[in-house]
Scaffold this motif. Structure first.
Motif, PDB file in Angstrom:
ATOM      1  N   ARG A 141      -1.721   5.607  11.141  1.00  0.00           N
ATOM      2  CA  ARG A 141      -1.432   4.995   9.578  1.00  0.00           C
ATOM      3  C   ARG A 141      -1.208   6.095   8.490  1.00  0.00           C
ATOM      4  O   ARG A 141      -0.661   6.130   7.863  1.00  0.00           O
ATOM      5  CB  ARG A 141      -2.289   4.119   9.270  1.00  0.00           C
ATOM      6  N   ALA A 162      -2.137  19.716  -3.329  1.00  0.00           N
ATOM      7  CA  ALA A 162      -0.382  19.498  -4.636  1.00  0.00           C
ATOM      8  C   ALA A 162      -0.927  19.841  -5.593  1.00  0.00           C
ATOM      9  O   ALA A 162       0.439  20.258  -6.894  1.00  0.00           O
ATOM     10  CB  ALA A 162      -0.199  18.791  -3.501  1.00  0.00           C
ATOM     11  N   ASN A 180       9.242  11.913   1.938  1.00  0.00           N
ATOM     12  CA  ASN A 180       9.059  13.815   2.595  1.00  0.00           C
ATOM     13  C   ASN A 180       9.814  14.277   4.087  1.00  0.00           C
ATOM     14  O   ASN A 180       9.478  14.100   4.700  1.00  0.00           O
ATOM     15  CB  ASN A 180       7.930  13.572   3.234  1.00  0.00           C
ATOM     16  N   TRP A 193       0.854  -1.632  -0.356  1.00  0.00           N
ATOM     17  CA  TRP A 193      -0.226   0.175   0.047  1.00  0.00           C
ATOM     18  C   TRP A 193       0.840   1.383   0.168  1.00  0.00           C
ATOM     19  O   TRP A 193       0.777   2.174  -1.146  1.00  0.00           O
ATOM     20  CB  TRP A 193      -0.958  -0.361   0.707  1.00  0.00           C
ATOM     21  N   HIS A 229       9.271  19.094  -5.510  1.00  0.00           N
ATOM     22  CA  HIS A 229       9.584  18.352  -3.598  1.00  0.00           C
ATOM     23  C   HIS A 229       9.188  16.648  -3.562  1.00  0.00           C
ATOM     24  O   HIS A 229       7.833  16.288  -4.126  1.00  0.00           O
ATOM     25  CB  HIS A 229       8.438  19.397  -2.825  1.00  0.00           C
ATOM     26  N   THR A 241       2.348   6.021  -2.488  1.00  0.00           N
ATOM     27  CA  THR A 241       3.564   6.654  -1.776  1.00  0.00           C
ATOM     28  C   THR A 241       4.710   6.735  -2.696  1.00  0.00           C
ATOM     29  O   THR A 241       5.122   7.806  -2.770  1.00  0.00           O
ATOM     30  CB  THR A 241       3.488   7.412  -1.003  1.00  0.00           C
TER      31      THR A 241
HETATM   32  O1  UT7 Z   1       3.931  17.287   1.619  1.00  0.00           O
HETATM   33  C1  UT7 Z   1       3.545  17.919   2.100  1.00  0.00           C
HETATM   34  C2  UT7 Z   1       1.822  17.909   1.620  1.00  0.00           C
HETATM   35  N1  UT7 Z   1       1.631  16.439   1.372  1.00  0.00           N
HETATM   36  C3  UT7 Z   1       0.987  16.364   1.020  1.00  0.00           C
HETATM   37  O2  UT7 Z   1       1.555  16.388  -0.773  1.00  0.00           O
HETATM   38  C4  UT7 Z   1       0.159  15.066   1.105  1.00  0.00           C
HETATM   39  C5  UT7 Z   1      -0.987  14.837   0.059  1.00  0.00           C
HETATM   40  N2  UT7 Z   1      -2.015  13.487   0.572  1.00  0.00           N
HETATM   41  C6  UT7 Z   1      -1.064  12.150   0.031  1.00  0.00           C
HETATM   42  O3  UT7 Z   1      -0.148  11.791  -0.435  1.00  0.00           O
HETATM   43  C7  UT7 Z   1      -1.572  10.934  -0.015  1.00  0.00           C
HETATM   44  O4  UT7 Z   1      -2.975  11.385   0.467  1.00  0.00           O
HETATM   45  C8  UT7 Z   1      -2.089  10.166   1.284  1.00  0.00           C
HETATM   46  C9  UT7 Z   1      -0.080   9.241   0.944  1.00  0.00           C
HETATM   47  C10 UT7 Z   1      -1.740  10.899   2.239  1.00  0.00           C
HETATM   48  C11 UT7 Z   1      -2.237   8.740   1.524  1.00  0.00           C
HETATM   49  O5  UT7 Z   1      -3.253   8.752   0.249  1.00  0.00           O
HETATM   50  P1  UT7 Z   1      -4.602   8.361  -0.848  1.00  0.00           P
HETATM   51  O6  UT7 Z   1      -4.468   7.497  -1.732  1.00  0.00           O
HETATM   52  O7  UT7 Z   1      -4.841  10.065  -0.998  1.00  0.00           O
HETATM   53  O8  UT7 Z   1      -5.012   7.510  -0.054  1.00  0.00           O
HETATM   54  P2  UT7 Z   1      -7.030   8.073   0.998  1.00  0.00           P
HETATM   55  O9  UT7 Z   1      -6.035   8.889   2.173  1.00  0.00           O
HETATM   56  O10 UT7 Z   1      -7.758   8.328   0.131  1.00  0.00           O
HETATM   57  O11 UT7 Z   1      -6.815   6.934   2.055  1.00  0.00           O
HETATM   58  C12 UT7 Z   1      -7.055   5.328   0.946  1.00  0.00           C
HETATM   59  C13 UT7 Z   1      -7.714   4.299   1.904  1.00  0.00           C
HETATM   60  C14 UT7 Z   1      -8.783   5.049   3.145  1.00  0.00           C
HETATM   61  O12 UT7 Z   1      -9.316   3.360   3.407  1.00  0.00           O
HETATM   62  P3  UT7 Z   1     -10.840   3.839   2.707  1.00  0.00           P
HETATM   63  O13 UT7 Z   1     -11.894   4.714   3.353  1.00  0.00           O
HETATM   64  O14 UT7 Z   1     -10.678   3.050   1.206  1.00  0.00           O
HETATM   65  O15 UT7 Z   1     -11.728   2.390   3.311  1.00  0.00           O
HETATM   66  C15 UT7 Z   1      -7.667   4.910   3.748  1.00  0.00           C
HETATM   67  O16 UT7 Z   1      -8.143   4.092   5.077  1.00  0.00           O
HETATM   68  O17 UT7 Z   1      -6.342   3.962   2.351  1.00  0.00           O
HETATM   69  C16 UT7 Z   1      -6.510   4.353   3.258  1.00  0.00           C
HETATM   70  N3  UT7 Z   1      -5.291   4.327   3.775  1.00  0.00           N
HETATM   71  C17 UT7 Z   1      -4.025   2.842   3.991  1.00  0.00           C
HETATM   72  N4  UT7 Z   1      -4.255   2.155   4.050  1.00  0.00           N
HETATM   73  C18 UT7 Z   1      -3.171   1.211   4.668  1.00  0.00           C
HETATM   74  C19 UT7 Z   1      -4.609   5.595   4.198  1.00  0.00           C
HETATM   75  N5  UT7 Z   1      -3.020   5.446   4.832  1.00  0.00           N
HETATM   76  C20 UT7 Z   1      -3.446   4.068   4.905  1.00  0.00           C
HETATM   77  C21 UT7 Z   1      -1.819   2.733   5.399  1.00  0.00           C
HETATM   78  N6  UT7 Z   1      -1.785   2.056   4.710  1.00  0.00           N
HETATM   79  N7  UT7 Z   1      -0.399   4.005   5.348  1.00  0.00           N
END
Ligand code: UT7
Length: 331
Positions: free
Chosen positions: A154, A227, A285, A35, A255, A40
């Motif tokens: 997480r 972003a 990051n 995942w 970045h 990421t």
């Molecule tokens: O540098 C500063 C600025 N920050 C950024 O640019 C970060 C921008 N955001 C991101 O990079 C991404 O949003 C994340 C890497 C933080 C998260 O990835 P995502 O593809 O946006 O995941 P999401 O938040 O849409 O979550 C998808 C699913 C959720 O489960 P359900 O609701 O679909 O069942 C989350 O609960 O993935 C789940 N999830 C995880 N699963 C396994 C969230 N974190 C994790 C994890 N492991 N670590």
């Protein structure tokens, strides 16, 4: 605009020894290595253990930079540190770094622009050179993100790591150096990415310490959307404004927040993967550290006159892009 241009004349990074892998994280929170890698691009990150702050990494990077460039610390006029994890609320981490590295004639201050901390600091440092008043400026991007991460959450603990990088800026001997920049900020982004307690609105108290309000709060999806759109657009805008094409750009220095954001930026600019600096897989990051760490990792491949687009997006929101012509052949 003055006709003095500021050039990067050296770069040095520092990363802590301890490695935290995706496999280890999977034993700490409900996640799995696949995942993390697929969402990421991160495989591992570095963690600075013990009672050492951000300044420790910055000092190591600056000492290495001074040695490598044959610069006497007393000759440094100004030292800027981009960070959101200062050793203390005050004094500035830059004050500590300057003293510790013997930059006794430099004045020094921190810039808080989260993941854009290095590009904000680089532009600020460059303008001191362009003014004609200063000859040697050190710009550092450094963050000990592990000091503000909740390792039971997480959604954030898989992303961040610790690291620092430093560059030396000097007046350019030719047309190379920092050519153009666009910097932006929008405080309306605060609600999506911030640290809730420890500031003047919500000073530290036992309740907010135990409640976890001293850790990074991020609404990942919302931040991702801002972003991906803004980093791609600003990188494209600076290219267009300077008459650059996907042929004439040699490197994108993005970045390192999420490989999917980097890929979208490169795609908008029409750049193939081999022109994109990438080390997120090894360091995660590191906030203000990512860009100087990329320059450090890729230094040997850089050639005098290469066209670099450096871009970032982060908390604030803050974002921006720099067009820089590289000033020396990497070894
Ligand atoms: O540098 C500063 C600025 N920050 C950024 O640019 C970060 C921008 N955001 C991101 O990079 C991404 O949003 C994340 C890497 C933080 C998260 O990835 P995502 O593809 O946006 O995941 P999401 O938040 O849409 O979550 C998808 C699913 C959720 O489960 P359900 O609701 O679909 O069942 C989350 O609960 O993935 C789940 N999830 C995880 N699963 C396994 C969230 N974190 C994790 C994890 N492991 N670590």
């Amino acid at each position: 605009m003055s006709n003095i241009r500021a050039a990067i004349t050296g770069v040095q990074g520092f990363i802590p020894e301890d490695i935290l892998t995706n496999e280890e994280l999977a034993t700490m929170v409900d996640t799995n290595p696949e995942w993390i890698t697929s969402r990421t691009g991160i495989s591992e990150r570095r963690i600075l253990k013990g009672k050492l702050g951000t300044s420790y990494m910055a000092v190591e990077a600056v000492k290495g930079l001074l040695a490598k460039t044959g610069t006497r610390p007393e000759d440094i006029d100004l030292l800027i540190v981009g960070t959101v994890t200062p050793d203390f609320t005050f004094p500035a981490t830059a004050n500590l770094v300057a003293s510790e590295t013997g930059c006794v004639n430099a004045y020094s201050y921190d810039i808080n622009a989260a993941c854009s901390g290095f590009i904000y600091s680089l532009v600020t440092g460059a303008q001191h050179i362009e003014s004609g008043r200063y000859k040697k400026v050190i710009v550092v991007g450094a963050d000990k993100m592990s000091s503000i991460i909740d390792y039971s959450d997480r959604t954030t603990c898989v992303i961040f790591g610790d690291g620092a990088g430093a560059v030396l800026l000097e007046p350019s001997a030719d047309e190379n150096g920092l050519v153009d920049f666009i910097l932006k900020s929008d405080g309306a982004g605060c609600k999506y990415l911030h640290k809730k307690a420890g500031g003047s609105v919500n000073p530290s108290n036992p309740r907010n310490v135990y409640g976890g309000d001293h850790y990074v709060y991020q609404e990942g999806q919302a931040v991702f959307k801002f972003a991906v759109v803004n980093m791609a657009q600003i990188s494209y805008d600076i290219m267009e404004r300077n008459g650059l094409t996907n042929e004439s750009v040699n490197w994108l220095v993005p970045h390192q927040a999420n490989k999917r954001i980097i890929d979208a930026t490169a795609e908008r600019m029409g750049l193939p993967p081999e022109k994109v600096m990438l080390n997120i897989q090894r360091y995660g990051n590191t906030t203000a550290g990512t860009i100087p760490l990329c320059l450090w990792d890729y230094e040997s491949q850089l050639r005098k006159g290469d066209n670099l687009i450096i871009s970032a997006f982060g908390g604030g929101f803050t974002w921006g892009a720099i067009y820089l012509r590289w000033a020396y052949d990497g070894k």
